[in-house]
Design a protein around this motif. Structure first.
Motif, PDB file in Angstrom:
ATOM      1  N   ILE A 139       8.594  58.642 -35.062  1.00  0.00           N
ATOM      2  CA  ILE A 139       7.830  59.814 -35.457  1.00  0.00           C
ATOM      3  C   ILE A 139       7.836  59.910 -36.978  1.00  0.00           C
ATOM      4  N   ALA A 140       6.673  59.886 -37.584  1.00  0.00           N
ATOM      5  CA  ALA A 140       6.575  59.893 -39.037  1.00  0.00           C
ATOM      6  C   ALA A 140       5.305  60.600 -39.462  1.00  0.00           C
ATOM      7  N   LEU A 141       5.359  61.222 -40.638  1.00  0.00           N
ATOM      8  CA  LEU A 141       4.177  61.846 -41.218  1.00  0.00           C
ATOM      9  C   LEU A 141       3.438  60.790 -42.038  1.00  0.00           C
ATOM     10  N   ASP A 142       2.721  59.929 -41.337  1.00  0.00           N
ATOM     11  CA  ASP A 142       2.031  58.836 -42.007  1.00  0.00           C
ATOM     12  C   ASP A 142       0.591  59.243 -42.316  1.00  0.00           C
ATOM     13  N   ALA A 143      -0.192  58.261 -42.743  1.00  0.00           N
ATOM     14  CA  ALA A 143      -1.572  58.531 -43.146  1.00  0.00           C
ATOM     15  C   ALA A 143      -2.414  59.057 -41.993  1.00  0.00           C
ATOM     16  N   ARG A 144      -2.158  58.581 -40.775  1.00  0.00           N
ATOM     17  CA  ARG A 144      -2.930  59.054 -39.624  1.00  0.00           C
ATOM     18  C   ARG A 144      -2.692  60.538 -39.373  1.00  0.00           C
ATOM     19  N   ILE A 145      -1.423  60.947 -39.449  1.00  0.00           N
ATOM     20  CA  ILE A 145      -1.098  62.358 -39.215  1.00  0.00           C
ATOM     21  C   ILE A 145      -1.719  63.231 -40.303  1.00  0.00           C
ATOM     22  N   LEU A 146      -1.600  62.796 -41.547  1.00  0.00           N
ATOM     23  CA  LEU A 146      -2.166  63.577 -42.641  1.00  0.00           C
ATOM     24  C   LEU A 146      -3.687  63.663 -42.519  1.00  0.00           C
ATOM     25  N   ALA A 147      -4.328  62.559 -42.125  1.00  0.00           N
ATOM     26  CA  ALA A 147      -5.777  62.582 -41.947  1.00  0.00           C
ATOM     27  C   ALA A 147      -6.175  63.540 -40.828  1.00  0.00           C
ATOM     28  N   PHE A 148      -5.399  63.538 -39.755  1.00  0.00           N
ATOM     29  CA  PHE A 148      -5.673  64.462 -38.654  1.00  0.00           C
ATOM     30  C   PHE A 148      -5.525  65.903 -39.126  1.00  0.00           C
ATOM     31  N   ALA A 149      -4.472  66.191 -39.901  1.00  0.00           N
ATOM     32  CA  ALA A 149      -4.248  67.547 -40.394  1.00  0.00           C
ATOM     33  C   ALA A 149      -5.377  67.980 -41.324  1.00  0.00           C
ATOM     34  N   VAL A 150      -5.812  67.083 -42.203  1.00  0.00           N
ATOM     35  CA  VAL A 150      -6.911  67.417 -43.111  1.00  0.00           C
ATOM     36  C   VAL A 150      -8.191  67.675 -42.324  1.00  0.00           C
ATOM     37  N   ALA A 151      -8.457  66.847 -41.314  1.00  0.00           N
ATOM     38  CA  ALA A 151      -9.668  67.032 -40.510  1.00  0.00           C
ATOM     39  C   ALA A 151      -9.643  68.368 -39.774  1.00  0.00           C
ATOM     40  N   ILE A 152      -8.488  68.697 -39.195  1.00  0.00           N
ATOM     41  CA  ILE A 152      -8.373  69.977 -38.488  1.00  0.00           C
ATOM     42  C   ILE A 152      -8.561  71.138 -39.459  1.00  0.00           C
ATOM     43  N   THR A 153      -8.011  71.011 -40.661  1.00  0.00           N
ATOM     44  CA  THR A 153      -8.154  72.068 -41.663  1.00  0.00           C
ATOM     45  C   THR A 153      -9.622  72.270 -42.035  1.00  0.00           C
ATOM     46  N   LEU A 154     -10.332  71.168 -42.248  1.00  0.00           N
ATOM     47  CA  LEU A 154     -11.744  71.269 -42.612  1.00  0.00           C
ATOM     48  C   LEU A 154     -12.563  71.910 -41.492  1.00  0.00           C
ATOM     49  N   VAL A 155     -12.325  71.456 -40.262  1.00  0.00           N
ATOM     50  CA  VAL A 155     -13.075  72.010 -39.127  1.00  0.00           C
ATOM     51  C   VAL A 155     -12.792  73.500 -38.967  1.00  0.00           C
ATOM     52  N   ALA A 156     -11.507  73.879 -39.053  1.00  0.00           N
ATOM     53  CA  ALA A 156     -11.146  75.287 -38.895  1.00  0.00           C
ATOM     54  C   ALA A 156     -11.749  76.130 -40.014  1.00  0.00           C
ATOM     55  N   SER A 157     -11.733  75.618 -41.235  1.00  0.00           N
ATOM     56  CA  SER A 157     -12.282  76.376 -42.366  1.00  0.00           C
ATOM     57  C   SER A 157     -13.784  76.566 -42.214  1.00  0.00           C
ATOM     58  N   VAL A 158     -14.459  75.521 -41.803  1.00  0.00           N
ATOM     59  CA  VAL A 158     -15.912  75.634 -41.611  1.00  0.00           C
ATOM     60  C   VAL A 158     -16.235  76.630 -40.503  1.00  0.00           C
ATOM     61  N   LEU A 159     -15.473  76.588 -39.415  1.00  0.00           N
ATOM     62  CA  LEU A 159     -15.721  77.534 -38.326  1.00  0.00           C
ATOM     63  C   LEU A 159     -15.493  78.971 -38.782  1.00  0.00           C
ATOM     64  N   CYS A 160     -14.449  79.193 -39.589  1.00  0.00           N
ATOM     65  CA  CYS A 160     -14.168  80.548 -40.059  1.00  0.00           C
ATOM     66  C   CYS A 160     -15.285  81.060 -40.969  1.00  0.00           C
ATOM     67  N   GLY A 161     -15.916  80.158 -41.701  1.00  0.00           N
ATOM     68  CA  GLY A 161     -17.012  80.584 -42.564  1.00  0.00           C
ATOM     69  C   GLY A 161     -18.363  80.566 -41.892  1.00  0.00           C
ATOM     70  N   ALA A 162     -18.468  79.962 -40.713  1.00  0.00           N
ATOM     71  CA  ALA A 162     -19.768  79.824 -40.059  1.00  0.00           C
ATOM     72  C   ALA A 162     -20.288  81.153 -39.530  1.00  0.00           C
TER      73      ALA A 162
END
Length: 622
Positions: free
Chosen positions: A174-197
């Motif tokens: 279990i590690a916070l590698d590039a895949r995990i960080l990319a997933f977190a960034v993607a979720i953040t972007l999607v959630a932010s867009v939904l909140c502003g939509a």
């Protein structure tokens, strides 16, 4: 160090057949499925030598051999995958709750900016530009939250080894590698867009004339005031429903953990120290190992801080087991011989007392049970109920599990002991034999069990010294108290309860803060209305009750939906529950009451604020 492994053929020893158990790993040829591998392995196993009763001992059946192959990843993670999927679902619900909360705040904020947005439209700003502005504002908030979340994740990752059970599969990977960080960034972007939509969609339909003329006070919380108010109320009810669902799941899992902690295991783990005496393989004979155990136990029993000491080769909650099968001749001469499958325990005198096991009938082993006395056997309640229902202590039994010892005296019956970590599995039949009467004595590394008058940890150093003095080539391993073994066996249920409980508390906090914020906003927007009501004679208690009714109505609707969904989805948790029904009235009632109390507290401040609105000040507001 890697050494060749060879499989010994079945052999006969001491009147019984013995087979070697081992695990096998195979890389399948391209195109071959596990089902095909199982069929081929089963065919080969049925064509091999007859292992005799050993198959009955291990599998509980004398039928033809069956080999079942499965993927290595499934074997490694099969026990935790469903639980992790449930927790991942809880994370998703928590994310939905947070996004809904922010979206509700954004809607409320957009309602206060209708005049500003209308002016922008009048000055030539198109709907696309307004939408970009609102989404960009949401992205700024979301980016800050996402960065904070990743920082917290790094901190939690450092504490992860202490949180996970020792046997948790693939924990080191279990590690916070590039895949995990990319997933977190993607979720953040999607959630932010939904909140502003949502506010962006409202701004796109905004008319400059109505936006500048509309009274902002008309956007309060009441359901019949506007579509925006109804949407915010719906979002708030959804947050309460998610919090209710997570709290119900956490309550069920938490009660399961408490039930597992309090279950009767058949022994008393308090003040008990256990340790394995590791003897060098190939250097120790069975007789030498048995003699070492007797000397160590004699010295331990002489200590004033030791209540009683004993030894065994198989301890509850430890790895490995000893099972056997035999034919039990008819005791009344009329029935046919029966096939008996049972666990066999080689123990010393004092073991039952050291473990705190309950003797239901007769006695347990003493120093008088030696190789020259009548062979004595103790059985557990499951063995007696299944195979000897009409036999009492003192009866001689024609048991042939050791060569040259055709008859044994049943001297006692002890209560069942749960040997496995799973408390759902009922204890099976067990036979106990004194280590002095078992042919060869103790054949594997013995486990010493001490019941102490003081802290069991204080006996670790003296125990090491005694073993080292009696046999310098031996060593102690797996030194721990029985309470530590019990808590270790509950590590996974405890982790699931803690994580799900943390998610539920977080969701409850989000819902309560959201409810407080929405009601506070509604009170601020409707201050002129409350002032008019007060000027017309409305009492403060009436104004408080008005706000409380609106907040508690939303809460009650969310609780109803949450409990309904919890009842429908309880089947997903049923395999992890013990001692509590999936639809538990007590847990569900406590959750509903807790949510109502929290909602009442969250609504109290806005309600009191509404009751203290100054009529003159409110009426003069533009």
């Amino acid at each position: 160090a890697w050494v060749p492994f060879s499989v010994r053929p079945p052999r006969t020893e001491n009147g019984g057949s013995h087979v070697q158990m081992f695990g096998g790993v195979a890389r399948l040829k391209p195109g071959v499925t596990p089902v095909q591998a199982s069929e081929e392995a089963t065919a080969r196993a049925r064509g091999g030598p007859d292992p005799g009763l050993a198959v009955m001992a291990v599998f509980g059946s004398t039928g033809p051999a069956v080999v079942s192959a499965e993927r290595l990843i499934d074997a490694a993670t099969g026990e935790v995958r469903p639980a992790l999927l449930v927790l991942f679902g809880a994370v998703g619900l928590l994310l939905i709750t947070a996004v809904a909360n922010i979206a509700s705040v954004q809607l409320a904020r957009a309602a206060t900016r209708r005049r500003e947005l209308a002016i922008r439209v009048s000055l030539g700003a198109g709907s696309g530009r307004l939408a970009r502005q609102l989404v960009l504002e949401s992205l700024v908030v979301g980016a800050a939250g996402g960065a904070a979340g990743i920082a917290v994740a790094f901190v939690l990752h450092q504490a992860l080894p202490a949180m996970l059970p020792p046997d948790f599969p693939r924990a080191a990977e279990i590690a916070l590698d590039a895949r995990i960080l990319a997933f977190a960034v993607a979720i953040t972007l999607v959630a932010s867009v939904l909140c502003g939509a949502l506010p962006a969609a409202q701004a796109a339909r905004l008319s400059p004339r109505t936006g500048m003329m509309e009274d902002a006070g008309a956007t309060g919380l009441a359901f019949n005031r506007s579509a925006t108010a109804r949407l915010r109320a719906l979002i708030m009810a959804g947050q309460v429903a998610v919090a209710c669902l997570l709290l119900a799941g956490a309550a069920l899992v938490g009660r399961t953990f408490l039930a597992m902690l309090d279950v009767d295991r058949g022994y008393d783990p308090a003040n008990v120290l256990t340790a394995t005496i590791a003897t060098p393989p190939g250097l120790f004979t069975d007789e030498r190992r048995t003699a070492l155990v007797d000397r160590v136990l004699e010295r331990l029993r002489a200590r004033p801080d030791v209540v009683v000491a004993g030894a065994t080769v198989v301890l509850p909650l430890s790895r490995g087991d000893m099972v056997m099968a035999m034919q039990l001749p008819p005791l009344d001469g009329s029935s046919e011989p029966r096939m008996v499958q049972t666990g066999i325990r080689i123990v010393s005198p004092g073991y039952f007392e050291a473990m705190g096991m309950r003797t239901l009938e007769g006695r347990t082993f003493t120093d008088r049970d030696t190789s020259t006395s009548m062979p004595a056997v103790v059985v557990n309640r499951a063995f007696r109920d299944r195979y000897l229902p009409d036999v009492r202590a003192g009866r001689r039994l024609p048991l042939t599990f050791f060569e040259g010892m055709p008859e044994w005296e049943l001297i006692g019956v002890v209560d069942n002991v749960r040997m496995r970590a799973s408390v759902v599995e009922e204890p099976g039949p067990e036979i106990f034999v004194s280590h002095q009467q078992a042919p060869g004595g103790i054949r594997t590394n013995p486990i010493v069990v001490l019941r102490t008058r003081t802290d069991p940890a204080s006996l670790i150093v003296p125990l090491r010294q005694i073993v080292a003095a009696e046999e310098p080539s031996a060593a102690l391993e797996s030194v721990m108290t029985m309470e530590e073994r019990v808590m270790g066996s509950l590590a996974r249920p405890r982790m699931y309860a803690a994580v799900l409980g943390g998610f539920a508390v977080f969701a409850l906090t989000i819902a309560s803060v959201g409810l407080f914020g929405v009601l506070s906003y509604a009170v601020a927007q409707r201050s002129k209305e409350f002032g008019v009501r007060a000027a017309l004679g409305a009492r403060r208690t009436q104004l408080v009750a008005m706000v409380l009714r609106q907040g508690l109505a939303i809460t009650a609707a969310g609780i109803a939906v949450g409990l309904l969904v919890a009842a429908l989805s309880a089947r997903a948790l049923s395999s992890y529950l013990f001692g509590v029904p999936p639809v538990d009235p007590v847990s569900f009632s406590v959750v509903a009451l807790l949510l109502l109390v929290v909602a009442l507290v969250a609504c109290a401040v806005p309600a009191v604020r509404a009751a203290h609105v100054d009529p003159l000040t409110a009426i003069r507001q533009e």
